[in-house]
Design an enzyme around this catalytic site. Sequence first.
Site, PDB file in Angstrom:
ATOM      1  N   SER A 100      13.019 103.560 113.916  1.00  0.00           N
ATOM      2  CA  SER A 100      13.857 102.483 113.923  1.00  0.00           C
ATOM      3  C   SER A 100      14.832 102.602 115.061  1.00  0.00           C
ATOM      4  O   SER A 100      15.541 103.521 115.343  1.00  0.00           O
ATOM      5  CB  SER A 100      14.877 102.536 112.842  1.00  0.00           C
ATOM      6  N   MET A 120      13.662 106.153 105.027  1.00  0.00           N
ATOM      7  CA  MET A 120      12.778 105.494 104.001  1.00  0.00           C
ATOM      8  C   MET A 120      11.566 105.666 104.996  1.00  0.00           C
ATOM      9  O   MET A 120      10.494 104.800 104.728  1.00  0.00           O
ATOM     10  CB  MET A 120      13.185 103.963 104.337  1.00  0.00           C
ATOM     11  N   SER A 121      11.332 107.005 105.628  1.00  0.00           N
ATOM     12  CA  SER A 121      10.222 107.204 106.218  1.00  0.00           C
ATOM     13  C   SER A 121       9.703 108.631 106.361  1.00  0.00           C
ATOM     14  O   SER A 121      10.182 109.257 105.591  1.00  0.00           O
ATOM     15  CB  SER A 121      10.188 106.383 107.498  1.00  0.00           C
ATOM     16  N   HIS A 127       6.288 100.694 107.319  1.00  0.00           N
ATOM     17  CA  HIS A 127       6.982 101.242 106.021  1.00  0.00           C
ATOM     18  C   HIS A 127       6.457 100.879 104.508  1.00  0.00           C
ATOM     19  O   HIS A 127       5.891  99.960 104.601  1.00  0.00           O
ATOM     20  CB  HIS A 127       8.433 101.110 106.061  1.00  0.00           C
ATOM     21  N   TYR A 177       8.048 100.017 102.304  1.00  0.00           N
ATOM     22  CA  TYR A 177       8.950  98.942 101.751  1.00  0.00           C
ATOM     23  C   TYR A 177       8.492  97.777 102.077  1.00  0.00           C
ATOM     24  O   TYR A 177       8.940  96.445 101.699  1.00  0.00           O
ATOM     25  CB  TYR A 177      10.462  99.172 102.035  1.00  0.00           C
ATOM     26  N   GLU A 178       7.407  97.670 103.063  1.00  0.00           N
ATOM     27  CA  GLU A 178       7.068  96.330 103.532  1.00  0.00           C
ATOM     28  C   GLU A 178       5.770  95.968 102.820  1.00  0.00           C
ATOM     29  O   GLU A 178       5.235  94.792 102.952  1.00  0.00           O
ATOM     30  CB  GLU A 178       6.323  96.537 104.990  1.00  0.00           C
ATOM     31  N   ASN A 219      24.422 106.764 110.303  1.00  0.00           N
ATOM     32  CA  ASN A 219      25.625 106.424 109.431  1.00  0.00           C
ATOM     33  C   ASN A 219      25.990 107.635 108.532  1.00  0.00           C
ATOM     34  O   ASN A 219      24.811 108.275 108.459  1.00  0.00           O
ATOM     35  CB  ASN A 219      25.488 105.162 108.733  1.00  0.00           C
ATOM     36  N   HIS A 278      20.799  96.651 108.437  1.00  0.00           N
ATOM     37  CA  HIS A 278      19.735  97.203 109.214  1.00  0.00           C
ATOM     38  C   HIS A 278      20.216  97.273 110.882  1.00  0.00           C
ATOM     39  O   HIS A 278      19.604  98.087 111.773  1.00  0.00           O
ATOM     40  CB  HIS A 278      18.373  96.463 109.068  1.00  0.00           C
ATOM     41  N   HIS A 281      10.449  97.127 115.260  1.00  0.00           N
ATOM     42  CA  HIS A 281       9.147  97.919 115.038  1.00  0.00           C
ATOM     43  C   HIS A 281       7.900  97.604 115.751  1.00  0.00           C
ATOM     44  O   HIS A 281       6.670  97.482 115.249  1.00  0.00           O
ATOM     45  CB  HIS A 281       9.120  98.411 113.572  1.00  0.00           C
ATOM     46  N   ALA A 291      15.625 106.981 111.882  1.00  0.00           N
ATOM     47  CA  ALA A 291      17.014 106.859 111.662  1.00  0.00           C
ATOM     48  C   ALA A 291      17.414 107.335 110.059  1.00  0.00           C
ATOM     49  O   ALA A 291      16.456 106.962 109.245  1.00  0.00           O
ATOM     50  CB  ALA A 291      17.358 105.456 111.873  1.00  0.00           C
TER      51      ALA A 291
HETATM   52  N1  HPA Z   1      19.969 105.323 103.976  1.00  0.00           N
HETATM   53  C1  HPA Z   1      18.613 105.149 103.842  1.00  0.00           C
HETATM   54  N2  HPA Z   1      17.934 104.929 105.173  1.00  0.00           N
HETATM   55  C2  HPA Z   1      18.626 104.976 106.093  1.00  0.00           C
HETATM   56  C3  HPA Z   1      20.025 105.008 106.145  1.00  0.00           C
HETATM   57  C4  HPA Z   1      20.680 105.141 104.954  1.00  0.00           C
HETATM   58  O1  HPA Z   1      21.993 105.388 104.802  1.00  0.00           O
HETATM   59  N3  HPA Z   1      20.473 104.966 107.155  1.00  0.00           N
HETATM   60  C5  HPA Z   1      19.244 104.617 108.137  1.00  0.00           C
HETATM   61  N4  HPA Z   1      18.322 104.855 107.385  1.00  0.00           N
END
Ligand code: HPA
Length: 291
Positions: A44, A228-229, A97, A99-100, A252, A265, A75, A127
């Site tokens: 990402s 998530m990847s 992903h 989740y898609e 983050n 996002h 993406h 990320a």
């Molecule tokens: N959680 C899950 N996936 C993420 C996060 C998070 O805080 N930040 C970037 N991808």
Amino acid sequence: MTDAQAPGSSLPTGPSLGGRVREAVASLHARNALRPRVALILGSGLGDLADEIATPVVVPAPEIPHYPISTVPGHAGRLVLGMLEGVPVVAVRGRVHFYEGYSLQQVTFPVRVVRRLGAEVLLVTNAAGGLNASFSPGDLMLIRDHLNLPGMAGAHPLIGLDESELGPRFLDLGSAYDAELRRTAHEVAQVAGLSLQEGVYAMVAGPTYETRAEMRFLQRIGADAVGMSTVPEVIVARQEGMRVLALSAITNVAVGEPSVSELGHADVLAAAERMRPRLSRLIRGLVARLQ
Ligand code: HPA
């Protein structure tokens, strides 16, 4: 080509996964003679790294048979083949992903394709949210090990497959993240004056970000970062016999007191984009050392 024999009569039959991979690879061979040594999967907000590839041949995802098409902003799907630091590389832009709604076999399809194009090393980025209390947004983290939460709960990229051409099913992941490549990454980071954390990445399915209870849970089971990847791609790369190095851009920190603003996002993408120059230096340095 043999058709996959589905165990249940209601499951679709058609070309086996190995057959689909072969068709995708044949279509790429028909357009480009370059044999990449290193594959990059860019997460990402980090995909623009592919713009640094010299003499690029860009193949849009929809032009590759059976190749999954990303639906997420940030993406854009394509393969970029060319030279980076004098090394033939292929970049997977716009990974898809779980989740898609894609199956993990589809999510990991690009890994099988780049392997068969010739790539021996996979450099994968993502990320991620930091869970280690000593991490700050903007940190880079080398992944030393993973927690495959979807996999442990039954969503695993190797479930259902036993095609010998894909590699061993009962795969040892004890040294999935190549120790020598990690050492090299630390050396490159030191020379470039970049600080580099190292830790355990927990994969969650997403697409929601974690609740506070989930964050505490992930910390207690030993996760330093969450995303998530990456984990399915790493597993398939190992099944395919590739050496793997994985890096998280900590966009983050998913710890501490409830933040004043909610995480979205767009924030993750913006934070990753700010880290791209440093990630680029690290990856270019690593690729140069793979000559
Ligand atoms: N959680 C899950 N996936 C993420 C996060 C998070 O805080 N930040 C970037 N991808």
